[in-house]
Design a protein around this motif. Structure first.
Motif, PDB file in Angstrom:
ATOM      1  N   LEU A 165     -64.899  48.145 -24.060  1.00 22.76           N
ATOM      2  CA  LEU A 165     -63.626  47.528 -24.452  1.00 22.76           C
ATOM      3  C   LEU A 165     -62.993  46.733 -23.314  1.00 22.76           C
ATOM      4  CD1 LEU A 165     -61.523  49.885 -26.767  1.00 22.76           C
ATOM      5  CD2 LEU A 165     -62.332  47.576 -27.226  1.00 22.76           C
ATOM      6  N   LEU A 166     -63.341  47.071 -22.066  1.00 20.76           N
ATOM      7  CA  LEU A 166     -62.821  46.306 -20.929  1.00 20.76           C
ATOM      8  C   LEU A 166     -63.171  44.827 -21.075  1.00 20.76           C
ATOM      9  CD1 LEU A 166     -63.756  48.600 -17.891  1.00 20.76           C
ATOM     10  CD2 LEU A 166     -61.448  48.059 -18.662  1.00 20.76           C
ATOM     11  N   LEU A 167     -64.449  44.557 -21.281  1.00 18.53           N
ATOM     12  CA  LEU A 167     -64.895  43.171 -21.396  1.00 18.53           C
ATOM     13  C   LEU A 167     -64.370  42.526 -22.676  1.00 18.53           C
ATOM     14  CD1 LEU A 167     -68.623  43.463 -20.226  1.00 18.53           C
ATOM     15  CD2 LEU A 167     -66.629  42.756 -18.899  1.00 18.53           C
ATOM     16  N   ALA A 168     -64.344  43.309 -23.773  1.00 19.13           N
ATOM     17  CA  ALA A 168     -63.871  42.756 -25.042  1.00 19.13           C
ATOM     18  C   ALA A 168     -62.410  42.322 -24.950  1.00 19.13           C
ATOM     19  CB  ALA A 168     -64.054  43.781 -26.158  1.00 19.13           C
ATOM     20  N   VAL A 169     -61.565  43.186 -24.357  1.00 23.19           N
ATOM     21  CA  VAL A 169     -60.143  42.861 -24.241  1.00 23.19           C
ATOM     22  C   VAL A 169     -59.925  41.710 -23.267  1.00 23.19           C
ATOM     23  CG1 VAL A 169     -57.917  43.742 -23.421  1.00 23.19           C
ATOM     24  CG2 VAL A 169     -59.338  45.139 -24.936  1.00 23.19           C
ATOM     25  N   ALA A 170     -60.595  41.749 -22.118  1.00 28.81           N
ATOM     26  CA  ALA A 170     -60.427  40.677 -21.136  1.00 28.81           C
ATOM     27  C   ALA A 170     -60.805  39.329 -21.731  1.00 28.81           C
ATOM     28  CB  ALA A 170     -61.266  40.976 -19.894  1.00 28.81           C
ATOM     29  N   PRO A 203     -80.103  43.485 -29.032  1.00 32.06           N
ATOM     30  CA  PRO A 203     -80.085  42.253 -28.249  1.00 32.06           C
ATOM     31  C   PRO A 203     -78.891  41.356 -28.560  1.00 32.06           C
ATOM     32  CG  PRO A 203     -81.838  42.217 -29.909  1.00 32.06           C
ATOM     33  CD  PRO A 203     -81.315  43.616 -29.844  1.00 32.06           C
ATOM     34  N   ASP A 204     -78.369  41.439 -29.785  1.00 32.43           N
ATOM     35  CA  ASP A 204     -77.203  40.628 -30.135  1.00 32.43           C
ATOM     36  C   ASP A 204     -75.990  41.027 -29.310  1.00 32.43           C
ATOM     37  OD1 ASP A 204     -77.315  43.096 -31.471  1.00 32.43           O
ATOM     38  OD2 ASP A 204     -75.961  42.415 -33.055  1.00 32.43           O
ATOM     39  N   LEU A 205     -75.781  42.336 -29.159  1.00 32.93           N
ATOM     40  CA  LEU A 205     -74.638  42.797 -28.382  1.00 32.93           C
ATOM     41  C   LEU A 205     -74.881  42.633 -26.884  1.00 32.93           C
ATOM     42  CD1 LEU A 205     -73.589  45.998 -30.377  1.00 32.93           C
ATOM     43  CD2 LEU A 205     -72.689  43.675 -30.538  1.00 32.93           C
ATOM     44  N   LEU A 206     -76.132  42.754 -26.453  1.00 30.88           N
ATOM     45  CA  LEU A 206     -76.457  42.511 -25.047  1.00 30.88           C
ATOM     46  C   LEU A 206     -76.157  41.066 -24.682  1.00 30.88           C
ATOM     47  CD1 LEU A 206     -77.660  43.634 -22.440  1.00 30.88           C
ATOM     48  CD2 LEU A 206     -79.928  43.033 -23.300  1.00 30.88           C
ATOM     49  N   TRP A 207     -76.499  40.136 -25.570  1.00 33.30           N
ATOM     50  CA  TRP A 207     -76.225  38.719 -25.343  1.00 33.30           C
ATOM     51  C   TRP A 207     -74.718  38.461 -25.340  1.00 33.30           C
ATOM     52  CZ3 TRP A 207     -77.476  34.428 -23.309  1.00 33.30           C
ATOM     53  CH2 TRP A 207     -76.974  33.204 -23.753  1.00 33.30           C
ATOM     54  N   GLN A 208     -73.998  39.126 -26.248  1.00 26.86           N
ATOM     55  CA  GLN A 208     -72.545  38.969 -26.274  1.00 26.86           C
ATOM     56  C   GLN A 208     -71.922  39.448 -24.973  1.00 26.86           C
ATOM     57  OE1 GLN A 208     -70.031  41.680 -28.712  1.00 26.86           O
ATOM     58  NE2 GLN A 208     -69.312  39.833 -29.728  1.00 26.86           N
ATOM     59  N   GLN A 211     -72.438  36.927 -22.280  1.00 26.63           N
ATOM     60  CA  GLN A 211     -71.523  35.792 -22.453  1.00 26.63           C
ATOM     61  C   GLN A 211     -70.117  36.148 -21.973  1.00 26.63           C
ATOM     62  OE1 GLN A 211     -72.324  35.098 -26.745  1.00 26.63           O
ATOM     63  NE2 GLN A 211     -72.904  33.033 -26.159  1.00 26.63           N
ATOM     64  N   TRP A 212     -69.673  37.363 -22.272  1.00 29.28           N
ATOM     65  CA  TRP A 212     -68.357  37.798 -21.806  1.00 29.28           C
ATOM     66  C   TRP A 212     -68.285  37.797 -20.278  1.00 29.28           C
ATOM     67  CZ3 TRP A 212     -67.679  42.635 -25.446  1.00 29.28           C
ATOM     68  CH2 TRP A 212     -67.272  42.190 -26.718  1.00 29.28           C
ATOM     69  N   LEU A 216     -65.793  35.399 -17.865  1.00 31.75           N
ATOM     70  CA  LEU A 216     -64.875  35.948 -16.865  1.00 31.75           C
ATOM     71  C   LEU A 216     -65.148  35.346 -15.481  1.00 31.75           C
ATOM     72  CD1 LEU A 216     -64.891  39.692 -17.983  1.00 31.75           C
ATOM     73  CD2 LEU A 216     -62.967  38.109 -18.144  1.00 31.75           C
ATOM     74  N   ARG A 217     -66.434  35.178 -15.161  1.00 31.11           N
ATOM     75  CA  ARG A 217     -66.767  34.576 -13.859  1.00 31.11           C
ATOM     76  C   ARG A 217     -66.286  33.132 -13.797  1.00 31.11           C
ATOM     77  NH1 ARG A 217     -71.669  37.521 -14.423  1.00 31.11           N
ATOM     78  NH2 ARG A 217     -72.708  35.659 -15.264  1.00 31.11           N
ATOM     79  N   ARG A 218     -66.499  32.375 -14.879  1.00 28.43           N
ATOM     80  CA  ARG A 218     -66.050  30.972 -14.898  1.00 28.43           C
ATOM     81  C   ARG A 218     -64.541  30.872 -14.741  1.00 28.43           C
ATOM     82  NH1 ARG A 218     -69.770  30.547 -19.218  1.00 28.43           N
ATOM     83  NH2 ARG A 218     -68.032  30.550 -20.724  1.00 28.43           N
ATOM     84  N   ALA A 219     -63.823  31.857 -15.283  1.00 31.02           N
ATOM     85  CA  ALA A 219     -62.359  31.840 -15.185  1.00 31.02           C
ATOM     86  C   ALA A 219     -61.874  32.353 -13.832  1.00 31.02           C
ATOM     87  CB  ALA A 219     -61.767  32.676 -16.312  1.00 31.02           C
ATOM     88  N   GLY A 220     -62.788  32.811 -12.985  1.00 26.89           N
ATOM     89  CA  GLY A 220     -62.397  33.307 -11.667  1.00 26.89           C
ATOM     90  C   GLY A 220     -61.704  34.655 -11.693  1.00 26.89           C
ATOM     91  N   VAL A 221     -61.980  35.473 -12.729  1.00 26.67           N
ATOM     92  CA  VAL A 221     -61.333  36.780 -12.837  1.00 26.67           C
ATOM     93  C   VAL A 221     -61.992  37.765 -11.858  1.00 26.67           C
ATOM     94  CG1 VAL A 221     -60.863  38.737 -14.358  1.00 26.67           C
ATOM     95  CG2 VAL A 221     -60.740  36.398 -15.255  1.00 26.67           C
ATOM     96  N   PRO A 222     -61.237  38.418 -10.987  1.00 20.33           N
ATOM     97  CA  PRO A 222     -61.820  39.430 -10.105  1.00 20.33           C
ATOM     98  C   PRO A 222     -62.338  40.608 -10.920  1.00 20.33           C
ATOM     99  CG  PRO A 222     -59.644  38.753  -9.325  1.00 20.33           C
ATOM    100  CD  PRO A 222     -59.804  38.200 -10.700  1.00 20.33           C
TER     101      PRO A 222
END
Length: 482
Positions: A165-170, A203-208, A211-212, A216-222
């Protein structure tokens, strides 16, 4: 007056999330008369929660896969003709499985031949200084705001805790136009890598997930792994969130740097706890499994409990994820249909084996995620003595420790001596953490047990229960002969 419905009901299903809704549909297809009850306004549960009445999806925002799945489930239920009572709270279940409800039209009771409990989970938050401040919310609450209300938790949000849920919410916050100040994950990169064999089954959720992470990396989130929240302080127009490095148990690392982040909202969650209110109320046997969320009803693979006619399904029977929950609901429905004489032994065996084969793959993935969310001993050990554990009754860690030193040895004693778990939530918010604190003194979670289930299962007023009852309705016995 309580209205006891005479209509013949074979199966009453509590909870219309993936497990309950799929169970209801499968049970009806087996020839059972089904009633589906949920306190929400429509089916879908937490995962597939619909927009509230009057809300519209923001312009330009596409339907997510979860939204499409939820819409499809609700459409299927609508076509099925299954009787659904949404907006109804189950406040009591009797030993005969008589189920008492309160809804918009008042109170009613139903007497089913069998009862299937698919009540999902409650979010766990391990307390820290400042966790009761307005603006500090659970990850599950943040998903409701994002999915169902089209609202951000805040303009700048710290996301912390453990699990997917950390990645989903972020990512939901970024997608909605908000800013994620930091993501603090109690797990390490190594912990996540260890789950890869199980993640490969989806694999669908692993790919998701990949992507998450990339977004986050592109947005520069620590992204701070092996970090949690030490405290949250209110000041000015927002919060100062003090982070801390932790070891694999969740215990703070002495002398490590303590980053501070500015935010106006904090979304935090430390996993999920199976909902066992009804099964505890009916005194079914339970067992403790930390890797599956904690206390769960002792049931067979198809959800049969130790109480005749009582079945459990989905994450409330042990956390395994939404995809597995739906299949588990169907497994329980097939078992119920067989037990009630509507499905032959041959057909039951065939369907059971087919569904079990389907269930294993998503369950393997879901249980790997549940392992990441399991309660960490060090996180509990690091709760400060003056921190409130039970929010309803303002019971602190120090009061729980004092009760244990004075002789409290199980959760019911703790409740009687401190009022912990006696408030409106009936221990759903505090019970798991309070039990972990008490277990430090007693020796194990099995030894301290859990709160005894009691009615009402949800807060209800006397006016709601009494309905239109008046003094004229009181039966007056004939006078005894002189």
């Amino acid at each position: 007056m309580v209205d006891v419905r005479p209509a013949p009901i074979d199966l009453l299903v509590i909870g219309a999330g993936p497990a309950g809704a799929r169970a209801a549909l499968r049970a009806q297809s087996c020839g059972l008369e089904v009633l589906l009850v949920d306190e929400n306004g429509d089916a879908g549960g937490q995962v597939w929660r619909p927009l509230p009445p009057g809300f519209k999806r923001a312009a330009g925002v596409p339907h997510s896969a979860e939204a499409l799945q939820g819409d499809a489930l609700r459409a299927e239920l609508g076509r099925s003709g299954i009787q659904c009572l949404f907006g109804h709270k189950v406040w009591n279940v009797g030993s005969s499985l008589r189920t008492d409800l309160i809804g918009p039209e008042g109170v009613a009771s139903w007497q089913p031949r069998a009862l299937l409990v698919a009540t999902g989970t409650t979010e766990r938050v391990v307390p820290f200084a400042g966790w009761t401040l307005p603006g500090v919310i659970g990850l599950a609450a943040a998903t409701i705001l994002l999915k169902s209300q089209n609202m951000l938790p805040g303009r700048r949000t710290v996301v912390a805790g453990s699990g997917p849920l950390l990645l989903a919410v972020a990512n939901g916050i970024l997608k909605a136009g908000g800013e994620v100040t930091a993501v603090l994950d109690l797990a390490s990169r190594g912990d996540w890598l260890q789950t890869l064999p199980s993640l490969a089954s989806r694999p669908d959720l692993l790919w998701q997930g990949a992507q998450w992470q990339a977004r986050l990396r592109r947005a520069g989130v620590p992204m701070l792994y092996r970090h949690g929240i030490a405290s949250v302080e209110a000041g000015g127009k927002g919060f100062r969130v003090h982070a801390q490095q932790v070891d694999k148990t969740g215990m703070p690392v002495p002398g490590a740097a303590s980053p501070i982040f500015e935010a106006d909202a904090v979304a935090v969650g430390h996993g999920l706890v199976p909902g066992t209110d009804v099964t505890r109320l009916l005194r079914a046997r339970h067992r403790y499994e930390a890797s599956r969320g904690g206390w769960i009803a002792d049931a067979d693979p198809q959800g049969r409990t130790s109480v005749a006619g009582l079945y459990v399904a989905g994450d409330g029977a042990g956390i395994a994820g939404a995809a597995a929950a739906g299949i588990h609901g169907e497994l329980a429905a097939v078992a119920c249909a067989h037990d009630l004489g509507r499905l032959s032994a041959e057909a039951h065996t065939r369907e059971r084996d087919r569904l079990l084969a389907q269930w294993h793959k998503p369950a393997r993935f879901g249980r790997a995620m549940a392992g990441l969310m399991a309660l960490r001993e060090g996180t509990v050990a690091s709760i400060a003595s003056d921190t409130v554990v039970c929010r309803c009754e303002d019971v602190t860690r120090a009061e729980i420790d004092a009760a244990a030193r004075e002789g409290a040895r199980d959760m019911n004693q703790l409740k009687a001596w401190t009022r912990c778990g006696m408030g409106p939530c009936q221990g759903r918010t505090c019970g798991d953490v309070a039990a972990a604190v008490l277990a430090v003194h007693v020796g194990s979670r099995e030894a301290v047990g859990c709160f005894t289930g009691r009615a009402p299962l949800r807060p209800v007023s006397l006016a709601e229960v009494a309905g239109n009852y008046t003094y004229a309705d009181i039966p007056i016995p004939k006078a005894a002969p002189l």
